[in-house]
Motif scaffolding. Structure first.
Motif, PDB file in Angstrom:
ATOM      1  N   ALA A 279       9.315  23.382  16.064  1.00 47.63           N
ATOM      2  CA  ALA A 279       8.812  22.197  16.764  1.00 47.63           C
ATOM      3  C   ALA A 279       9.532  20.939  16.290  1.00 47.63           C
ATOM      4  O   ALA A 279      10.130  20.909  15.215  1.00 47.63           O
ATOM      5  N   LYS A 280       9.444  19.922  17.102  1.00 52.72           N
ATOM      6  CA  LYS A 280      10.013  18.629  16.737  1.00 52.72           C
ATOM      7  C   LYS A 280       9.008  17.855  15.887  1.00 52.72           C
ATOM      8  O   LYS A 280       7.805  18.065  15.974  1.00 52.72           O
ATOM      9  N   PHE A 281       9.548  16.950  15.079  1.00 46.99           N
ATOM     10  CA  PHE A 281       8.690  16.027  14.354  1.00 46.99           C
ATOM     11  C   PHE A 281       8.122  15.024  15.343  1.00 46.99           C
ATOM     12  O   PHE A 281       8.804  14.602  16.275  1.00 46.99           O
ATOM     13  N   GLU A 282       6.885  14.648  15.123  1.00 47.60           N
ATOM     14  CA  GLU A 282       6.311  13.574  15.925  1.00 47.60           C
ATOM     15  C   GLU A 282       5.378  12.760  15.037  1.00 47.60           C
ATOM     16  O   GLU A 282       4.765  13.287  14.106  1.00 47.60           O
ATOM     17  N   ARG A 283       5.343  11.487  15.324  1.00 46.80           N
ATOM     18  CA  ARG A 283       4.445  10.624  14.569  1.00 46.80           C
ATOM     19  C   ARG A 283       3.022  11.043  14.909  1.00 46.80           C
ATOM     20  O   ARG A 283       2.680  11.227  16.066  1.00 46.80           O
ATOM     21  N   TYR A 284       2.213  11.241  13.864  1.00 49.47           N
ATOM     22  CA  TYR A 284       0.819  11.600  14.086  1.00 49.47           C
ATOM     23  C   TYR A 284       0.148  10.482  14.890  1.00 49.47           C
ATOM     24  O   TYR A 284       0.538   9.311  14.793  1.00 49.47           O
ATOM     25  N   ARG A 285      -0.837  10.847  15.671  1.00 46.76           N
ATOM     26  CA  ARG A 285      -1.589   9.917  16.522  1.00 46.76           C
ATOM     27  C   ARG A 285      -1.878   8.605  15.759  1.00 46.76           C
ATOM     28  O   ARG A 285      -2.253   8.631  14.594  1.00 46.76           O
ATOM     29  N   ILE A 286      -1.687   7.467  16.439  1.00 49.28           N
ATOM     30  CA  ILE A 286      -1.829   6.165  15.786  1.00 49.28           C
ATOM     31  C   ILE A 286      -2.661   5.218  16.650  1.00 49.28           C
ATOM     32  O   ILE A 286      -2.539   5.202  17.871  1.00 49.28           O
ATOM     33  N   ASP A 287      -3.501   4.437  15.987  1.00 52.69           N
ATOM     34  CA  ASP A 287      -4.205   3.325  16.640  1.00 52.69           C
ATOM     35  C   ASP A 287      -3.408   2.083  16.265  1.00 52.69           C
ATOM     36  O   ASP A 287      -3.552   1.542  15.169  1.00 52.69           O
ATOM     37  N   SER A 288      -2.549   1.664  17.164  1.00 53.23           N
ATOM     38  CA  SER A 288      -1.618   0.566  16.871  1.00 53.23           C
ATOM     39  C   SER A 288      -2.284  -0.804  16.915  1.00 53.23           C
ATOM     40  O   SER A 288      -1.629  -1.803  16.653  1.00 53.23           O
ATOM     41  N   THR A 289      -3.584  -0.855  17.206  1.00 52.60           N
ATOM     42  CA  THR A 289      -4.275  -2.145  17.299  1.00 52.60           C
ATOM     43  C   THR A 289      -4.907  -2.571  15.974  1.00 52.60           C
ATOM     44  O   THR A 289      -5.325  -3.716  15.836  1.00 52.60           O
ATOM     45  N   LYS A 290      -4.983  -1.688  14.997  1.00 55.23           N
ATOM     46  CA  LYS A 290      -5.696  -1.985  13.744  1.00 55.23           C
ATOM     47  C   LYS A 290      -4.852  -2.759  12.736  1.00 55.23           C
ATOM     48  O   LYS A 290      -5.381  -3.478  11.901  1.00 55.23           O
ATOM     49  N   VAL A 291      -3.543  -2.571  12.790  1.00 58.62           N
ATOM     50  CA  VAL A 291      -2.634  -3.189  11.820  1.00 58.62           C
ATOM     51  C   VAL A 291      -1.463  -3.790  12.590  1.00 58.62           C
ATOM     52  O   VAL A 291      -0.903  -3.135  13.470  1.00 58.62           O
TER      53      VAL A 291
END
Length: 183
Positions: free
Chosen positions: A141-153
């Motif tokens: 599998a490819k690397f992928e950024r784990y799910r992120i809430d981009s609104t918190k930081v």
């Protein structure tokens, strides 16, 4: 008379007590170096690594209990050892240790605090907030950024913690997959 007072004052100043500064714990540094080296091996035996990691965490807890973790570096190195634990107890402890490291030494690299927070959230099944965690769901599998809430930081907060901005994370993810063998 004035000369005698000056000489006596200088004599006492020269004998002022020197307060001992805490010295980094050599055992913690050794365990930290082992932790890091084990992850650079070509073919990692994850079963053995998990056993070794558990032993290191047990020993760090013993050192914490006996007040032998004293310096910012000691706390940083201990936090990294707990960062590689397998559950929320370990990731929570990594956060606590990193906060203490930063409290003792404001020059401590704050990336590990962000990573510990993200990993803790990930282990709880929640989205990360900084964007330090990447996953690979299978050997091919490819690397992928784990799910992120981009609104918190904000990206400014990410930079303050030595974490890439969201745009830089997208580039990093692409580069991680371009550099995979067979690509």
């Amino acid at each position: 008379m004035r000369l005698a007072i000056i000489i006596v004052s200088i004599a006492f100043i020269g004998r002022a007590p020197v307060f001992a500064q805490a010295v980094d714990n050599a055992e913690i540094l050794r365990m930290y170096n082992e932790d890091q080296s084990a992850r650079k091996a070509q073919n990692i035996n994850w079963t053995q690594l998990n056993k070794d990691d558990a032993q290191r965490r047990t020993r760090v807890n013993e050192l914490l209990d006996s007040n032998k973790v004293r310096t910012g570096k000691d706390y940083y190195h201990s936090a990294m050892i707990f960062q590689h634990g397998i559950d929320t107890l370990a990731s929570s402890k990594a956060i606590t240790l990193m906060k203490k490291a930063i409290e003792l030494d404001s020059n401590t690299n704050k990336w590990l605090l962000a990573a510990a927070i993200d990993r803790h959230l990930m282990r709880k099944g929640q989205p990360q907030i900084y964007g330090t965690q990447y996953v690979k769901m299978g050997p091919n599998a490819k690397f992928e950024r784990y799910r992120i809430d981009s609104t918190k930081v904000s990206d400014e907060e990410r930079k303050a913690h030595n974490v890439e901005t969201l745009a830089e994370q997208r580039i990093k993810e692409r580069q991680m997959n371009e550099s995979r063998p067979g690509n």
